[in-house]
Enzyme design. Structure first.
Site, short mmCIF file in Angstrom:
data_model
loop_
_atom_site.label_atom_id
_atom_site.label_comp_id
_atom_site.label_asym_id
_atom_site.label_seq_id
_atom_site.Cartn_x
_atom_site.Cartn_y
_atom_site.Cartn_z
N HIS A 162 46.25 45.67 43.78
CA HIS A 162 45.12 45.29 42.93
C HIS A 162 44.29 44.22 43.65
CE1 HIS A 162 42.81 43.63 39.61
NE2 HIS A 162 43.08 44.75 38.96
N GLU A 198 38.14 50.32 41.86
CA GLU A 198 37.61 49.21 41.08
C GLU A 198 36.59 48.42 41.90
OE1 GLU A 198 40.61 48.15 37.78
OE2 GLU A 198 41.26 47.11 39.57
P1 PGA Z 1 38.96 44.75 33.26
O1 PGA Z 1 40.04 44.80 34.46
O2 PGA Z 1 39.10 46.00 32.46
O3 PGA Z 1 39.34 43.50 32.49
O4 PGA Z 1 37.62 44.65 33.90
C1 PGA Z 1 40.18 45.97 35.18
C2 PGA Z 1 41.28 45.81 36.19
O5 PGA Z 1 41.24 44.87 36.97
O6 PGA Z 1 42.21 46.63 36.21
#
Ligand code: PGA
Length: 223
Positions: free
Chosen positions: A92, A149
């Site tokens: 992540h 992301e």
């Molecule tokens: P968020 O986080 O939905 O709070 O934007 C997404 C993530 O980092 O998995």
């Protein structure tokens, strides 16, 4: 039929009591799921026993040690969560930036979970991350999944557009043809747009997954 994945990542949140309350509320809101919908909840390590008997959705860990079990103080190895976690969220962007995790470390973690039969879901924000993963784990395409992301969208309330995310997923799928989820400010009112695209197979939800009602609204929006 294309399988749709909805992943909830609790990050560094919830006491045991709060996790139990979430689980009970969620069971009432979403008692069952259609077979083409796969929900994956990623709580913290200390919550895992609470979820041991859950069958209607899958459990993932948010990270794993790059080392085997043994003298590694504070680390949770893949062997330690065998049979409890079906998935492991790895690399992540918060791990990459706050803990300095490199593509090499992420690849070590992928190797550890694959050895135990846990499915890796690797978070990527650039095509460089995808290329590095493909180079280091040539077999990743056989079992892995990706969570795309864009950094600006994480926790900002400013999600990417489904068009942009789909176009990135198309590029990613040319390198690694695996299920690709979109993550970053996914909410009940924007989730379906991502799921309806050609190259995305679902969504990753951070903040909104902490609230059982909001998370179930996202699931209901997508079903
Ligand atoms: P968020 O986080 O939905 O709070 O934007 C997404 C993530 O980092 O998995």
């Amino acid at each position: 039929m294309k399988k749709t994945y909805i992943l909830g990542n609790w990050k560094s949140n919830k006491t045991l009591a709060e996790a139990i309350a979430w689980k009970q509320q969620f069971a009432q809101l979403i008692p069952s799921l259609p077979s083409d919908i796969s929900v994956i909840v990623c709580p913290a390590f200390h919550h895992l026993p609470i979820f041991e008997e859950v069958t209607s959705y899958a459990i993932g860990v948010q990270d794993i040690s790059p080392f085997e079990s043994g003298a590694v103080t504070g680390a949770i190895s893949a062997e330690m969560v065998r049979g409890v976690a079906a998935y492991a969220l790895l690399g992540h962007s918060e791990r990459r930036t706050k803990f300095g995790e490199t593509d090499d470390v992420v690849a070590e973690k992928v190797i550890r979970v694959l050895a135990i039969g846990i499915k890796p879901i690797v978070c990527i924000s650039t095509l460089d991350h995808v290329n590095a993963l493909h180079e280091k784990i040539p077999d990743f395409g056989k079992t892995g999944m990706l969570l795309y992301e864009p950094l600006f969208a994480i926790g900002s309330g400013n999600a990417d557009s489904p068009e942009n995310a789909n176009s990135m997923a198309r590029k990613i799928s040319r390198i690694l043809p695996v299920p690709i989820l979109y993550g970053g400010s996914v909410m009940p009112d924007n989730a379906k747009g991502f799921v309806n695209t050609m190259y995305l197979s679902g969504v990753g939800v951070g903040g909104a997954s902490l609230n059982a009602e909001k998370f179930s609204q996202i699931i209901n929006a997508v079903i």
